[in-house]
Design an enzyme around this catalytic site. Structure first.
Site, PDB file in Angstrom:
ATOM      1  N   ARG A  41     -27.457 -47.972  -9.863  1.00 52.40           N
ATOM      2  CA  ARG A  41     -26.680 -46.734  -9.987  1.00 52.40           C
ATOM      3  C   ARG A  41     -25.907 -46.349  -8.722  1.00 52.40           C
ATOM      4  O   ARG A  41     -25.276 -45.279  -8.685  1.00 52.40           O
ATOM      5  CB  ARG A  41     -27.554 -45.549 -10.410  1.00 52.40           C
ATOM      6  CG  ARG A  41     -28.231 -45.747 -11.748  1.00 52.40           C
ATOM      7  CD  ARG A  41     -28.652 -44.448 -12.371  1.00 52.40           C
ATOM      8  NE  ARG A  41     -29.545 -43.678 -11.520  1.00 52.40           N
ATOM      9  CZ  ARG A  41     -29.883 -42.424 -11.771  1.00 52.40           C
ATOM     10  NH1 ARG A  41     -29.401 -41.804 -12.829  1.00 52.40           N
ATOM     11  NH2 ARG A  41     -30.712 -41.787 -10.970  1.00 52.40           N
ATOM     12  N   ASP A  42     -25.920 -47.159  -7.694  1.00 49.01           N
ATOM     13  CA  ASP A  42     -25.172 -46.821  -6.476  1.00 49.01           C
ATOM     14  C   ASP A  42     -24.647 -48.095  -5.814  1.00 49.01           C
ATOM     15  O   ASP A  42     -24.807 -48.298  -4.611  1.00 49.01           O
ATOM     16  CB  ASP A  42     -26.069 -46.037  -5.513  1.00 49.01           C
ATOM     17  CG  ASP A  42     -25.280 -45.382  -4.383  1.00 49.01           C
ATOM     18  OD1 ASP A  42     -24.057 -45.187  -4.550  1.00 49.01           O
ATOM     19  OD2 ASP A  42     -25.877 -45.080  -3.333  1.00 49.01           O
TER      20      ASP A  42
END
Length: 247
Positions: A41-42
Site C-alpha cells: 500500500r505504499d
C-alpha cells in the site's frame, strides 16, 4: 536532480526486481497455509532501495495491510502517498495486490520519463488526477520509447483492476521478456555500474568513513577493556558485600 533519465533497460531491471520482491510478500502464508493477503500500500520511490551491488529491494511495510487482521482503516482516511495510489485506493475501496502493481507502474512511468504522472500542486488536485487515471503513453513524452515497454507500463497502470497484471510476478516476467527480446543483458552488475557512476562521490565518502571507523576500532585493546570491566565488577561486588555484612 541531475536532469538525467534512467536508461529504459535499467529501469525495467530495477522494477522487475521490485516486482519479484512484492510477489514474495503477496504470497506470504499463515500457519495453516492460507494466504495472508498482504498488501504493501505504499510502493513509492522512497521505499525502493537500489543497492550499490545492483539489487532493488522493497522496504518499509509500515502501513501494509493483512486482509484478515482485526484492526481496520477508518473510513475516509488514506494511507500511503497520494501520487502513487491506485484509483480504488483513493476511493477507499478494497485493495489487493493489484494496487501495489499499479503503484509500481507509476514508479516505472516516472523513472523512464523523468516526469511526475499524477503529482499536482495540491493534494486535492492530485487526488482528482488519480481518480481520473488518464495515463499519457510514455512515447508521447519520450520520442522513440520502446513500444513493448510502453505496453507493459500501460497495462500496469490500467484504471480497472482486472485489466492490470494480476500478480507482481507476471509484471516482472513481462519486463524481463522485454529485456530478452531487446537483447539487453541487464543484471545486477550493470545496475551496480550505473549506481556507482551516479553516486561515486558519495561512495568514496562512505568508504573513507568506514576506513576511519575501522582504524579507530582496531586501536582499541578489547581484551584490556574486558579485563578492566571485570576488575570494576569485582570491586563493586566486594564493596557491596562489605556494606551488606552485619552482626
Amino acid at each position: 536532480e541531475r536532469g538525467q533519465r534512467v536508461p529504459v533497460e535499467l529501469a525495467a531491471r530495477m522494477c522487475a526486481d521490485a516486482a519479484d520482491g512484492l510477489h514474495a510478500a503477496h504470497e506470504l502464508r499463515g500457519k495453516n497455509g492460507q494466504l495472508l493477503g498482504l498488501v504493501h500500500r505504499d510502493v513509492t520511490p522512497h521505499n525502493l532501495f537500489v543497492t550499490y551491488d545492483g539489487y532493488t529491494k522493497v522496504v518499509d511495510f509500515g502501513i501494509a495491510k493483512v486482509a484478515d487482521r482485526l484492526s481496520q482503516t477508518k473510513a475516509g482516511t488514506l494511507k500511503g502517498k497520494l501520487a502513487y495510489m491506485s484509483p480504488e485506493q483513493v476511493r477507499g475501496a478494497e485493495v489487493d495486490r493489484t494496487t501495489d502493481i499499479f503503484a509500481l507502474g507509476v514508479v516505472l512511468w516516472e523513472l523512464t520519463t523523468n516526469q511526475r504522472l499524477f503529482r499536482m500542486e495540491t493534494d486535492l488536485d492530485t487526488l482528482e488526477k488519480v481518480q481520473a487515471c488518464v495515463v499519457p503513453p510514455p512515447s508521447t513524452v519520450i520520442p522513440g520509447y520502446p513500444p513493448e515497454q510502453e505496453m507493459v507500463v500501460l497495462k500496469a497502470l490500467a484504471k480497472r483492476k482486472q485489466d492490470r497484471f494480476q500478480t507482481a510476478r507476471e509484471f516482472s516476467r513481462a519486463l524481463q521478456g522485454f529485456l530478452m527480446r531487446q537483447g539487453a543483458m541487464v543484471g545486477p552488475e550493470e545496475v551496480s555500474q550505473y549506481v556507482r557512476a551516479v553516486f561515486g562521490d558519495r561512495i568514496q565518502k562512505r568508504e573513507a568513513h568506514l576506513a576511519w571507523a575501522s582504524e579507530v576500532t582496531s586501536s582499541v585493546d578489547v581484551a584490556k577493556l574486558r579485563q578492566m570491566q571485570g576488575e570494576e565488577s569485582s570491586v563493586s561486588y566486594s564493596q557491596g558485600s562489605e556494606q551488606s555484612s552485619g552482626p
